[in-house]
Motif scaffolding. Sequence first.
Motif, mmCIF file in Angstrom:
data_model
loop_
_atom_site.group_PDB
_atom_site.id
_atom_site.type_symbol
_atom_site.label_atom_id
_atom_site.label_comp_id
_atom_site.label_asym_id
_atom_site.label_seq_id
_atom_site.Cartn_x
_atom_site.Cartn_y
_atom_site.Cartn_z
ATOM 1 N N LEU A 38 0.810 -1.203 0.000
ATOM 2 C CA LEU A 38 0.000 0.000 0.000
ATOM 3 C C LEU A 38 0.855 1.271 0.000
ATOM 4 C CD1 LEU A 38 -2.795 -1.000 2.543
ATOM 5 C CD2 LEU A 38 -2.616 -1.504 0.104
ATOM 6 N N ILE A 39 0.305 2.322 -0.609
ATOM 7 C CA ILE A 39 0.963 3.620 -0.693
ATOM 8 C C ILE A 39 0.469 4.492 0.452
ATOM 9 C CG2 ILE A 39 1.180 5.721 -2.078
ATOM 10 C CD1 ILE A 39 0.785 3.960 -4.565
ATOM 11 N N ASP A 40 1.397 5.094 1.183
ATOM 12 C CA ASP A 40 1.027 6.021 2.256
ATOM 13 C C ASP A 40 0.656 7.376 1.664
ATOM 14 O OD1 ASP A 40 1.491 5.027 5.150
ATOM 15 O OD2 ASP A 40 3.218 4.236 4.056
ATOM 16 N N LEU A 41 -0.506 7.878 2.025
ATOM 17 C CA LEU A 41 -0.932 9.210 1.597
ATOM 18 C C LEU A 41 -1.164 10.085 2.830
ATOM 19 C CD1 LEU A 41 -3.403 8.398 -1.325
ATOM 20 C CD2 LEU A 41 -0.985 8.987 -1.438
ATOM 21 N N ARG A 72 -3.655 4.615 3.776
ATOM 22 C CA ARG A 72 -2.888 3.875 2.770
ATOM 23 C C ARG A 72 -3.847 3.283 1.747
ATOM 24 N NH1 ARG A 72 0.180 -0.463 5.944
ATOM 25 N NH2 ARG A 72 -1.591 -0.265 7.361
ATOM 26 N N ILE A 73 -3.363 3.159 0.518
ATOM 27 C CA ILE A 73 -4.217 2.627 -0.543
ATOM 28 C C ILE A 73 -3.362 1.868 -1.545
ATOM 29 C CG2 ILE A 73 -4.091 4.702 -2.003
ATOM 30 C CD1 ILE A 73 -7.178 4.215 -2.534
ATOM 31 N N ALA A 74 -3.951 0.864 -2.164
ATOM 32 C CA ALA A 74 -3.221 0.038 -3.119
ATOM 33 C C ALA A 74 -2.988 0.799 -4.419
ATOM 34 C CB ALA A 74 -3.988 -1.244 -3.399
ATOM 35 N N PRO A 75 -1.827 0.626 -5.034
ATOM 36 C CA PRO A 75 -1.575 1.279 -6.313
ATOM 37 C C PRO A 75 -2.413 0.721 -7.451
ATOM 38 C CG PRO A 75 0.243 -0.188 -5.757
ATOM 39 C CD PRO A 75 -0.659 -0.132 -4.556
ATOM 40 N N SER A 82 -1.447 -0.968 -16.234
ATOM 41 C CA SER A 82 -1.395 -0.342 -17.559
ATOM 42 C C SER A 82 -1.443 1.171 -17.439
ATOM 43 C CB SER A 82 -2.572 -0.814 -18.411
ATOM 44 O OG SER A 82 -2.534 -2.204 -18.587
ATOM 45 N N PHE A 83 -0.959 1.831 -18.479
ATOM 46 C CA PHE A 83 -0.973 3.292 -18.583
ATOM 47 C C PHE A 83 -0.091 3.915 -17.490
ATOM 48 C CE2 PHE A 83 -4.938 1.626 -20.341
ATOM 49 C CZ PHE A 83 -4.858 2.109 -21.644
ATOM 50 N N HIS A 84 -0.025 5.238 -17.510
ATOM 51 C CA HIS A 84 0.865 5.940 -16.594
ATOM 52 C C HIS A 84 0.152 6.177 -15.268
ATOM 53 C CE1 HIS A 84 4.510 8.240 -15.874
ATOM 54 N NE2 HIS A 84 3.780 9.191 -15.322
ATOM 55 N N PRO A 85 0.807 5.948 -14.116
ATOM 56 C CA PRO A 85 0.132 6.200 -12.836
ATOM 57 C C PRO A 85 -0.072 7.683 -12.595
ATOM 58 C CG PRO A 85 2.445 5.708 -12.472
ATOM 59 C CD PRO A 85 2.186 5.472 -13.940
ATOM 60 N N ASN A 86 -0.982 7.997 -11.677
ATOM 61 C CA ASN A 86 -1.227 9.403 -11.351
ATOM 62 C C ASN A 86 -0.138 9.933 -10.421
ATOM 63 O OD1 ASN A 86 -1.877 8.587 -8.728
ATOM 64 N ND2 ASN A 86 -4.000 9.258 -8.815
ATOM 65 N N GLY A 87 -0.313 11.154 -9.946
ATOM 66 C CA GLY A 87 0.712 11.784 -9.145
ATOM 67 C C GLY A 87 0.993 11.110 -7.821
ATOM 68 N N PHE A 88 0.082 10.274 -7.339
ATOM 69 C CA PHE A 88 0.304 9.523 -6.105
ATOM 70 C C PHE A 88 0.774 8.093 -6.375
ATOM 71 C CE2 PHE A 88 -3.055 12.222 -3.680
ATOM 72 C CZ PHE A 88 -2.080 13.172 -3.368
#
Length: 303
Positions: free
Chosen positions: A35-38, A70-73, A227-233
């Motif tokens: 998970l990504i920390d925000l 936190r949220i999954a990429p 797929s594709f480009h991830p966003n800023g987070f």
Amino acid sequence: MSSCCTPGSGDVTPVALSPAPRPPAVAAERAGGLLIDLPGGRFLMGTDDPDAFPADGEGPVREVGVDPFRIAPTTVTNAQFAAFVEATGHVTEAEHFGVSFVFGGLLSDEVAAVSPAVAAVPWWRAVPGASWRHPEGSGSSVTARRNHPVIHVSWNDAQAYCAWSGTRLPTEAEWEYAARGGLRQRRYPWGDDLTPGGRHMCNIWQGDFPTRNTAEDGYEGTAPAESFHPNGFGLYNVVGNVWEWCADWFAPGTSRVMRGGSYLCHDSYCNRYRVAARSSNTPDSSTGNIGFRVAADSARPPS
């Protein structure tokens, strides 16, 4: 009730009505390291976009605060869901019902012949045996799609996965905060231009819906989760590809929120691949364009 975005369980007579079993919660976080920390904070949620659907409750724009989380990429993939099923024996609600909904253009002639159309939205077919294991019914499998989003999962199925993995579904405010990727009131996760410089940024329908899909973005159905480009987070495919279940009620006691749009969205009838767009379905419903991503509370206390 039928929707152009996703039909629901009320559109078909189920084969079985017993609820899917719920595995016990576990203490260890099986997905926590992914998970990504925000940081959270206050942001402008919703839109006053002229292309918005007022009946969906997209507006008005309002300031909303979210705590660190936190949220999954990516959305949960077929490989991840398979690990959950292997560990718990979970049987999805689509498998209990014996049927799920698939876009007719993805079906073989043989499967289409035994799959009745949904009256209000005839491009959707009620396909016997369609499930996360067999996304287009008999003869289909996820063997070559292990890194694609799991589909044909209900909100209840997503909750069961979260209980096993030590995670939860994101709230709707968390989802939109994460999907915006740090941008302020932009239409898409990358800005206001759908195809900047002619580049496709998400997996949606191109052509004439529902009869001709040119697949200019490279995909007729689901695309791999990264797929594709991830966003800023660092989140992938927060618009297009598959609808994502959120924790919140859309209509209390009736339907749950879904966000992000899917590979079937097209501006001629359903441009809900904008970050502020919303839709819903009943918690026991499943289709070939609904998945989910997981979230969790922050490991760090709010400042």
